[in-house]
Design a protein around this motif. Structure first.
Motif, short mmCIF file in Angstrom:
data_model
loop_
_atom_site.label_atom_id
_atom_site.label_comp_id
_atom_site.label_asym_id
_atom_site.label_seq_id
_atom_site.Cartn_x
_atom_site.Cartn_y
_atom_site.Cartn_z
N VAL A 60 -24.82 -5.30 37.76
CA VAL A 60 -24.45 -6.70 37.50
C VAL A 60 -23.60 -6.77 36.23
O VAL A 60 -22.58 -7.45 36.17
CB VAL A 60 -25.72 -7.59 37.35
CG1 VAL A 60 -25.33 -9.02 36.99
CG2 VAL A 60 -26.53 -7.56 38.64
N LEU A 61 -24.05 -6.04 35.21
CA LEU A 61 -23.24 -5.86 34.00
C LEU A 61 -22.55 -4.51 34.10
O LEU A 61 -23.19 -3.49 34.33
CB LEU A 61 -24.13 -5.92 32.75
CG LEU A 61 -24.72 -7.28 32.40
CD1 LEU A 61 -25.76 -7.15 31.29
CD2 LEU A 61 -23.61 -8.24 31.96
N LYS A 62 -21.23 -4.50 33.91
CA LYS A 62 -20.43 -3.28 34.10
C LYS A 62 -20.17 -2.59 32.76
O LYS A 62 -20.19 -3.24 31.70
CB LYS A 62 -19.09 -3.63 34.75
CG LYS A 62 -19.20 -4.47 36.02
CD LYS A 62 -19.77 -3.68 37.16
CE LYS A 62 -19.75 -4.51 38.46
NZ LYS A 62 -20.43 -3.80 39.56
N PRO A 63 -19.89 -1.26 32.79
CA PRO A 63 -19.50 -0.56 31.56
C PRO A 63 -18.33 -1.26 30.89
O PRO A 63 -17.33 -1.59 31.54
CB PRO A 63 -19.11 0.83 32.07
CG PRO A 63 -19.92 1.01 33.31
CD PRO A 63 -19.99 -0.34 33.95
N GLU A 103 -30.03 -0.05 22.74
CA GLU A 103 -29.28 1.05 22.11
C GLU A 103 -30.06 2.35 22.19
O GLU A 103 -29.48 3.42 22.44
CB GLU A 103 -29.01 0.71 20.64
CG GLU A 103 -27.78 -0.12 20.39
CD GLU A 103 -27.43 -0.17 18.91
OE1 GLU A 103 -26.35 0.34 18.54
OE2 GLU A 103 -28.23 -0.70 18.13
N ALA A 104 -31.39 2.27 22.00
CA ALA A 104 -32.22 3.48 22.05
C ALA A 104 -32.17 4.11 23.44
O ALA A 104 -32.30 5.33 23.59
CB ALA A 104 -33.66 3.14 21.68
N ARG A 105 -31.99 3.29 24.46
CA ARG A 105 -31.88 3.81 25.83
C ARG A 105 -30.45 4.22 26.16
O ARG A 105 -30.15 4.64 27.28
CB ARG A 105 -32.34 2.75 26.84
CG ARG A 105 -33.77 2.29 26.66
CD ARG A 105 -34.15 1.32 27.78
NE ARG A 105 -35.36 0.57 27.47
CZ ARG A 105 -35.91 -0.33 28.27
NH1 ARG A 105 -35.37 -0.58 29.44
NH2 ARG A 105 -36.99 -1.00 27.91
N SER A 106 -29.54 4.04 25.19
CA SER A 106 -28.11 4.38 25.36
C SER A 106 -27.43 3.53 26.43
O SER A 106 -26.43 3.95 27.01
CB SER A 106 -27.94 5.87 25.69
OG SER A 106 -28.43 6.66 24.65
N LEU A 107 -27.97 2.35 26.68
CA LEU A 107 -27.37 1.45 27.67
C LEU A 107 -26.27 0.59 27.06
O LEU A 107 -25.39 0.13 27.77
CB LEU A 107 -28.45 0.56 28.29
CG LEU A 107 -29.47 1.27 29.18
CD1 LEU A 107 -30.59 0.32 29.58
CD2 LEU A 107 -28.80 1.83 30.43
N ILE A 108 -26.35 0.36 25.74
CA ILE A 108 -25.33 -0.45 25.07
C ILE A 108 -24.87 0.27 23.80
O ILE A 108 -25.53 1.18 23.32
CB ILE A 108 -25.83 -1.86 24.72
CG1 ILE A 108 -26.93 -1.79 23.64
CG2 ILE A 108 -26.32 -2.59 25.95
CD1 ILE A 108 -27.32 -3.15 23.08
N GLU A 109 -23.73 -0.17 23.28
CA GLU A 109 -23.22 0.39 22.03
C GLU A 109 -22.67 -0.74 21.17
O GLU A 109 -22.14 -1.74 21.69
CB GLU A 109 -22.13 1.43 22.30
CG GLU A 109 -20.98 0.91 23.14
CD GLU A 109 -20.08 2.02 23.65
OE1 GLU A 109 -18.86 1.76 23.77
OE2 GLU A 109 -20.58 3.12 23.93
N GLY A 157 -19.40 -6.86 18.30
CA GLY A 157 -20.64 -7.15 19.02
C GLY A 157 -21.14 -5.96 19.82
O GLY A 157 -20.78 -4.80 19.55
N PHE A 158 -21.94 -6.25 20.84
CA PHE A 158 -22.55 -5.21 21.67
C PHE A 158 -21.90 -5.18 23.05
O PHE A 158 -21.63 -6.23 23.65
CB PHE A 158 -24.05 -5.47 21.82
CG PHE A 158 -24.83 -5.28 20.54
CD1 PHE A 158 -25.26 -4.01 20.16
CD2 PHE A 158 -25.11 -6.35 19.72
CE1 PHE A 158 -25.97 -3.83 18.98
CE2 PHE A 158 -25.81 -6.18 18.53
CZ PHE A 158 -26.24 -4.92 18.17
N PHE A 159 -21.69 -3.94 23.55
CA PHE A 159 -21.03 -3.74 24.85
C PHE A 159 -21.82 -2.75 25.69
O PHE A 159 -22.48 -1.85 25.15
CB PHE A 159 -19.60 -3.23 24.65
CG PHE A 159 -18.68 -4.21 23.97
CD1 PHE A 159 -17.82 -4.98 24.71
CD2 PHE A 159 -18.71 -4.37 22.59
CE1 PHE A 159 -16.96 -5.90 24.10
CE2 PHE A 159 -17.88 -5.27 21.96
CZ PHE A 159 -17.00 -6.04 22.71
#
Length: 470
Positions: A22-25, A54-60, A66-68
């Motif tokens: 649903v949310l893309k890279p 972030e800890a799961r490496s799903l976002i940066e 902001g966050f992506f």
């Protein structure tokens, strides 16, 4: 879920949107302020949501932007299918294959992707040696005497204290020490099962557990299992009338690395409680989480003592120490009788040393470093798989543990791949090892507990090349 875990609920919801596509890279996430407004939460809670993701490496995080959503390779590789084992109990044990694979254990010339333990290079050997010396001085007779039947008091206290992190609320009298995790499971199955009984387990499942059940004359009913969320609850409900015992690894099981959601754990506990079916919970990987929060256990929801919670240090600290424990609930007397008959006492020096290691806080420091290493390894492995393995390869997405499950095209037979890989001094865990049924021939387990090096990357490249040949 309580207010203190609202951040985890939100993080899981966003994580699901990312993993489901649903949310893309590259997509931008709402700001911390906007998240506060949308969900009526405080700034600290919102920040914890992003820290967890972030800890799961799903976002940066990108400075001033902001966050992506992360552009990581595992978001491109598809997930393996939910397993669909036969609903009939089987005992077609792949004994020859298991023996062949595990015969390589301890061989320095092999790259052991097949053995699911952390490398000795990731373990605090020097500090443990000091604890052993301290234990010989502290114990009566230098550790030559039997310890109490229930086990070393300090160790049991420290394990009980640590149970607060997952809602166990145990005390030292709730616990019995054992000679490792498999010894704990063996005692539980011997105490509660009899030849001909049916025990339900995840599918795929750790080969040692399958072999143990068969050796005790039990029938194994394999349960449909999703690679992310564990056993399928609806299928489990239908199969409950067929089973006498249940043995699950709810947190980061091997080989899938799945982690059951809390609501599923609670539902399983209530269902088995209702039917008076004991649940043996193997929580050997629970401390190896990649996020910021240790997952709860089925034992967290146990109100009647029907859950026998088992764990050990075999996957986290010292496989060779052979030290584990059980919180057997209402079955405590049965377990104590078995321990008296089969082992009398655990190893006094080891128990004292590990108990002190936990007490001083060194264990938590070690776990912090180990978890970060395993998560980084997982990302590196998947990067290599995306780069070198055949088109269409699928991988699991563990959020902790030591295992990565790989599913190839149906044309790839991983027993043949194992034989080819061994010629290159590479050992893998073919999928057929993890079942008593005719399935998983195109799958394999890789252990991510080896320190990441150029050599490991090269070995994965070699594996990919061999798989393409098949």
């Amino acid at each position: 879920m309580g207010k203190s875990f609202i951040y985890l609920e939100l993080a899981n919801a966003i994580a699901a949107q990312i993993t489901n596509g649903v949310l893309k890279p590259g997509d931008r996430l709402p700001s911390v302020r906007l998240l506060c407004q949308e969900h009526a939460i405080g700034m600290n809670t919102a920040k914890r949501v992003f820290l967890e993701l972030e800890a799961r490496s799903l976002i940066e995080a990108r400075p001033q932007s902001g966050f992506f959503v992360s552009k990581l390779p595992y978001l491109r590789l598809p997930l393996p299918e939910t397993s669909r084992p036969s609903v009939t109990a089987h005992n077609n044990e792949p004994e020859e294959l298991i023996t062949k694979v595990y015969s390589g254990m301890g061989r320095a010339d092999l790259t052991l992707f097949s053995i699911g333990v952390p490398s000795g290079k990731l373990l605090p050997a020097a500090k443990l040696k000091k604890e052993i010396l301290h234990a010989t001085r502290a114990l009566s007779g230098g550790g030559t005497e039997y310890e109490p039947l229930q086990g070393n008091l300090q160790l049991r206290r420290m394990v009980a204290v640590r149970s607060l992190a997952w809602g166990g609320n145990l005390n030292e009298n709730d616990l019995i020490t054992t000679g490792g995790g498999m010894n704990a499971l063996s005692f539980c199955l011997m105490a509660l099962g009899k030849p001909g009984d049916t025990v339900a387990m995840e599918s795929p499942c750790y080969p040692g557990i399958l072999q143990l059940a068969i050796s005790l004359g039990l029938k194994v009913l394999e349960l449909p299992t999703h690679p992310v969320t564990g056993i399928e609850i609806d299928a489990f409900k239908k199969l409950t009338p067929k089973i006498d015992l249940c043995l699950l690894v709810p947190n980061f099981n091997t080989p899938l690395g799945s982690c059951m959601p809390d609501e599923n754990k609670e539902e399983v506990v209530r269902l088995l409680e209702k039917h008076n079916i004991p649940l043996i919970e193997d929580d050997i990987y629970g401390d190896l989480y990649f996020g910021t929060q240790r997952p709860k256990c089925c034992k967290s929801f146990d109100k009647t003592g029907n859950v026998l919670w088992c764990s050990s240090i075999s996957k986290t600290l010292a496989p060779g120490y052979r030290l584990g424990w059980i919180a057997p609930g209402k079955y405590k007397d049965k377990l104590l009788k078995l321990k008296l008959v089969h082992s009398i006492s655990s190893a006094a020096i080891i128990s004292e040393a590990v108990g002190n290691f936990l007490k001083t806080g060194r264990y938590d420091t070690h776990l912090h470093h180990l978890r970060r290493t395993l998560q980084s390894n997982y990302q590196n492995y998947v990067q290599a798989i995306a780069e070198y393995f055949p088109e269409g390869t699928k991988t699991s997405r563990p959020q902790g543990g030591l295992a990565l499950w790989v599913e190839f095209d149906k044309r790839v037979d991983t027993v043949k791949l194992y034989d080819l890989a061994m010629k290159q001094n590479i050992s893998i865990g073919p999928g057929r090892m993890f079942t008593l049924q005719d399935q998983f021939h195109n799958c394999m387990r890789l252990c991510i507990g080896l320190p990441w090096t150029d050599e490991i990357k090269f070995k994965l490249k070699q594996l990919g090349t061999l798989a393409k040949m098949l």
